[in-house]
Design an enzyme around this catalytic site. Structure first.
Site, PDB file in Angstrom:
ATOM      1  N   SER A   7       5.044   6.123   1.816  1.00  0.00           N
ATOM      2  CA  SER A   7       5.557   6.695   3.062  1.00  0.00           C
ATOM      3  C   SER A   7       5.580   5.617   4.136  1.00  0.00           C
ATOM      4  O   SER A   7       4.537   5.046   4.482  1.00  0.00           O
ATOM      5  CB  SER A   7       4.669   7.847   3.518  1.00  0.00           C
ATOM      6  OG  SER A   7       4.997   8.172   4.856  1.00  0.00           O
ATOM      7  N   HIS A  30       9.661   6.870   0.865  1.00  0.00           N
ATOM      8  CA  HIS A  30       9.479   8.210   1.442  1.00  0.00           C
ATOM      9  C   HIS A  30       9.604   8.112   2.967  1.00  0.00           C
ATOM     10  O   HIS A  30       8.880   7.354   3.615  1.00  0.00           O
ATOM     11  CB  HIS A  30       8.106   8.754   1.042  1.00  0.00           C
ATOM     12  CG  HIS A  30       7.858  10.170   1.447  1.00  0.00           C
ATOM     13  ND1 HIS A  30       8.355  11.248   0.750  1.00  0.00           N
ATOM     14  CD2 HIS A  30       7.151  10.689   2.490  1.00  0.00           C
ATOM     15  CE1 HIS A  30       7.967  12.372   1.335  1.00  0.00           C
ATOM     16  NE2 HIS A  30       7.235  12.060   2.398  1.00  0.00           N
ATOM     17  N   ASP A  32       9.468  10.179   6.463  1.00  0.00           N
ATOM     18  CA  ASP A  32       8.954  11.399   7.087  1.00  0.00           C
ATOM     19  C   ASP A  32       9.638  11.638   8.432  1.00  0.00           C
ATOM     20  O   ASP A  32       9.406  10.907   9.387  1.00  0.00           O
ATOM     21  CB  ASP A  32       7.437  11.275   7.296  1.00  0.00           C
ATOM     22  CG  ASP A  32       6.682  11.425   5.984  1.00  0.00           C
ATOM     23  OD1 ASP A  32       6.895  12.432   5.301  1.00  0.00           O
ATOM     24  OD2 ASP A  32       5.894  10.515   5.645  1.00  0.00           O
ATOM     25  N   MET A  34      10.111  14.039  11.593  1.00  0.00           N
ATOM     26  CA  MET A  34       9.411  15.115  12.326  1.00  0.00           C
ATOM     27  C   MET A  34      10.061  15.314  13.683  1.00  0.00           C
ATOM     28  O   MET A  34      10.434  14.343  14.339  1.00  0.00           O
ATOM     29  CB  MET A  34       7.940  14.738  12.527  1.00  0.00           C
ATOM     30  CG  MET A  34       7.220  14.369  11.237  1.00  0.00           C
ATOM     31  SD  MET A  34       5.459  14.124  11.521  1.00  0.00           S
ATOM     32  CE  MET A  34       4.975  13.382   9.946  1.00  0.00           C
ATOM     33  N   HIS A  63      11.966  13.460   3.728  1.00  0.00           N
ATOM     34  CA  HIS A  63      11.165  14.679   3.874  1.00  0.00           C
ATOM     35  C   HIS A  63      11.372  15.200   5.292  1.00  0.00           C
ATOM     36  O   HIS A  63      10.862  14.621   6.250  1.00  0.00           O
ATOM     37  CB  HIS A  63       9.691  14.306   3.594  1.00  0.00           C
ATOM     38  CG  HIS A  63       8.698  15.392   3.838  1.00  0.00           C
ATOM     39  ND1 HIS A  63       7.333  15.149   3.893  1.00  0.00           N
ATOM     40  CD2 HIS A  63       8.834  16.721   4.022  1.00  0.00           C
ATOM     41  CE1 HIS A  63       6.691  16.278   4.128  1.00  0.00           C
ATOM     42  NE2 HIS A  63       7.578  17.254   4.210  1.00  0.00           N
ATOM     43  N   MET A  65      10.665  17.457   8.179  1.00  0.00           N
ATOM     44  CA  MET A  65       9.716  18.383   8.815  1.00  0.00           C
ATOM     45  C   MET A  65      10.336  18.775  10.146  1.00  0.00           C
ATOM     46  O   MET A  65       9.863  18.384  11.220  1.00  0.00           O
ATOM     47  CB  MET A  65       8.358  17.698   8.982  1.00  0.00           C
ATOM     48  CG  MET A  65       7.612  17.589   7.662  1.00  0.00           C
ATOM     49  SD  MET A  65       6.299  16.343   7.703  1.00  0.00           S
ATOM     50  CE  MET A  65       7.261  14.894   7.294  1.00  0.00           C
ATOM     51  N   MET A 136       2.685  19.990  -0.415  1.00  0.00           N
ATOM     52  CA  MET A 136       1.871  19.273   0.577  1.00  0.00           C
ATOM     53  C   MET A 136       0.389  19.424   0.223  1.00  0.00           C
ATOM     54  O   MET A 136      -0.095  20.538   0.010  1.00  0.00           O
ATOM     55  CB  MET A 136       2.109  19.832   1.987  1.00  0.00           C
ATOM     56  CG  MET A 136       3.501  19.600   2.556  1.00  0.00           C
ATOM     57  SD  MET A 136       4.046  17.881   2.548  1.00  0.00           S
ATOM     58  CE  MET A 136       2.811  17.087   3.579  1.00  0.00           C
ATOM     59  N   GLY A 141       2.429  16.545   9.325  1.00  0.00           N
ATOM     60  CA  GLY A 141       2.414  16.100  10.719  1.00  0.00           C
ATOM     61  C   GLY A 141       1.871  14.699  10.918  1.00  0.00           C
ATOM     62  O   GLY A 141       2.346  13.971  11.776  1.00  0.00           O
ATOM     63  N   GLY A 143      -0.171  11.072   8.997  1.00  0.00           N
ATOM     64  CA  GLY A 143      -0.725  10.334   7.873  1.00  0.00           C
ATOM     65  C   GLY A 143      -2.237  10.266   7.988  1.00  0.00           C
ATOM     66  O   GLY A 143      -2.810  10.646   9.017  1.00  0.00           O
ATOM     67  N   GLY A 144      -2.884   9.818   6.931  1.00  0.00           N
ATOM     68  CA  GLY A 144      -4.314   9.520   6.987  1.00  0.00           C
ATOM     69  C   GLY A 144      -5.253  10.712   6.952  1.00  0.00           C
ATOM     70  O   GLY A 144      -6.420  10.588   7.299  1.00  0.00           O
ATOM     71  N   ASP A 174       2.225  15.151  -1.615  1.00  0.00           N
ATOM     72  CA  ASP A 174       2.260  14.352  -0.386  1.00  0.00           C
ATOM     73  C   ASP A 174       1.048  14.683   0.468  1.00  0.00           C
ATOM     74  O   ASP A 174       0.873  15.828   0.897  1.00  0.00           O
ATOM     75  CB  ASP A 174       3.562  14.694   0.356  1.00  0.00           C
ATOM     76  CG  ASP A 174       3.790  13.871   1.615  1.00  0.00           C
ATOM     77  OD1 ASP A 174       2.984  12.985   1.918  1.00  0.00           O
ATOM     78  OD2 ASP A 174       4.815  14.135   2.287  1.00  0.00           O
ATOM     79  N   GLY A 175       0.223  13.655   0.700  1.00  0.00           N
ATOM     80  CA  GLY A 175      -0.894  13.804   1.625  1.00  0.00           C
ATOM     81  C   GLY A 175      -2.234  13.472   0.993  1.00  0.00           C
ATOM     82  O   GLY A 175      -2.642  14.120   0.028  1.00  0.00           O
ATOM     83  N   SER A 197      -1.085   5.770   3.830  1.00  0.00           N
ATOM     84  CA  SER A 197      -2.174   4.842   4.153  1.00  0.00           C
ATOM     85  C   SER A 197      -2.704   4.102   2.936  1.00  0.00           C
ATOM     86  O   SER A 197      -3.024   2.916   3.024  1.00  0.00           O
ATOM     87  CB  SER A 197      -3.297   5.563   4.900  1.00  0.00           C
ATOM     88  OG  SER A 197      -3.375   6.909   4.550  1.00  0.00           O
TER      89      SER A 197
HETATM   90  C1  DX5 Z   1       2.513  13.980   6.432  1.00  0.00           C
HETATM   91  C2  DX5 Z   1       3.578  13.184   5.716  1.00  0.00           C
HETATM   92  C3  DX5 Z   1       3.070  12.267   4.682  1.00  0.00           C
HETATM   93  C4  DX5 Z   1       2.128  11.199   5.167  1.00  0.00           C
HETATM   94  C5  DX5 Z   1       1.220  10.842   4.042  1.00  0.00           C
HETATM   95  O1  DX5 Z   1       3.131  14.955   7.192  1.00  0.00           O
HETATM   96  O2  DX5 Z   1       4.493  14.062   5.095  1.00  0.00           O
HETATM   97  O3  DX5 Z   1       4.140  11.690   3.945  1.00  0.00           O
HETATM   98  O4  DX5 Z   1       2.779  10.051   5.621  1.00  0.00           O
HETATM   99  O5  DX5 Z   1       0.264   9.956   4.515  1.00  0.00           O
HETATM  100  P1  DX5 Z   1      -1.111   9.679   3.733  1.00  0.00           P
HETATM  101  O6  DX5 Z   1      -0.731   9.169   2.379  1.00  0.00           O
HETATM  102  O7  DX5 Z   1      -1.754   8.642   4.595  1.00  0.00           O
HETATM  103  O8  DX5 Z   1      -1.831  10.977   3.680  1.00  0.00           O
HETATM  104 ZN    ZN Z   2       6.062  13.259   3.672  1.00  0.00          ZN
END
Ligand code: DX5
Ligand code: ZN
Length: 214
Positions: A7, A30, A32, A34, A63, A65, A136, A141, A143-144, A174-175, A197
């Site tokens: 991502s 990937h 993201d 939002m 993706h 969102m 998910m 929303g 990362g990390g 994802d996540g 991350s």
């Molecule tokens: C969260 C995103 C993810 C995110 C994953 O809403 O859809 O793609 O970047 O990040 P990590 O791998 O750090 O959980």
């Molecule tokens: Zn994602």
């Protein structure tokens, strides 16, 4: 073979081209997207997808969102997305079906995404049109966040339905995916692993991608 989709949410946006080259041994990029409404964060959109398209040969896994994604899916396809996934929670069933048809009509892979509180059954009305289902394993929303192991029965259920129906549908998670949780999701049927991350914080990114692939 397990596919890895780093991502770019965890990349350095001031050096996005460099950070996309750094993941050239992965399978998908990937992206993201939002909108600050569907999730409490704002990231990147159509111009950024168009800008990164020439920077990589990897498929762009976008993706969305965003609220009522049917409004924008065609533009994301035209900007260069190869896979576009929409949340089932983001609109009515009718509009989600329409969004999937628009994506497929553009010759792209369409998919649905399920938030943690959304049951596996919510994917059923869409499965025969999906080339991707994304589960998910954190609240969308940011990362990390920490991996939610309690999503594993849902993942396994979706794997069973996809296999029973013989669908050409990839199952993605994802996540919170790292080399340890990657094993858990693969055991429960995941075939495409998103990792933000865990990839971008690694000193050796190609090594980390190999490790995640297992
Ligand atoms: C969260 C995103 C993810 C995110 C994953 O809403 O859809 O793609 O970047 O990040 P990590 O791998 O750090 O959980
Ligand atoms: Zn994602």
């Amino acid at each position: 073979m397990i596919k890895i989709a780093p991502s770019i949410l965890s990349a350095d946006f001031a050096n996005l081209e460099r950070d996309i080259r750094r993941i050239s041994t992965a399978d998908y990029v990937h992206v993201d997207v939002m909108d600050g409404l569907f999730v409490p964060n704002i990231t990147i959109g159509i111009p950024v997808v168009a800008a990164i398209r020439p920077a990589t040969d990897l498929p762009l896994d976008v993706h969305l969102m965003i609220d009522r994604p049917v409004r924008y899916v065609e533009q994301f396809c035209r900007a260069g997305a190869d896979i576009v996934t929409v949340h089932v929670e983001a609109d009515s069933q009718e509009n989600t079906l329409r969004a999937l048809d628009i994506i497929r009509g553009q010759g792209k892979r369409a998919g649905v995404v399920l938030k943690p509180a959304t049951p596996a059954q919510a994917a059923l009305p869409f499965l025969d049109r999906c080339g991707m289902v994304l589960v998910m394993t954190v609240e969308p929303g940011f990362g990390g966040q920490s991996f939610m192991a309690d999503m594993m029965p849902k993942l396994a259920q979706l794997r069973a339905w996809i296999d029973q129906r013989g669908l050409d549908c990839e199952l993605e998670v994802d996540g919170g995916i790292d080399p340890v949780t990657a094993r858990t999701v693969v055991e429960n049927g995941a075939a495409v692993l998103v990792a933000g991350s865990a990839v971008y914080q690694a000193a050796d990114i190609p090594g980390r991608i190999r490790e995640l692939r297992g």
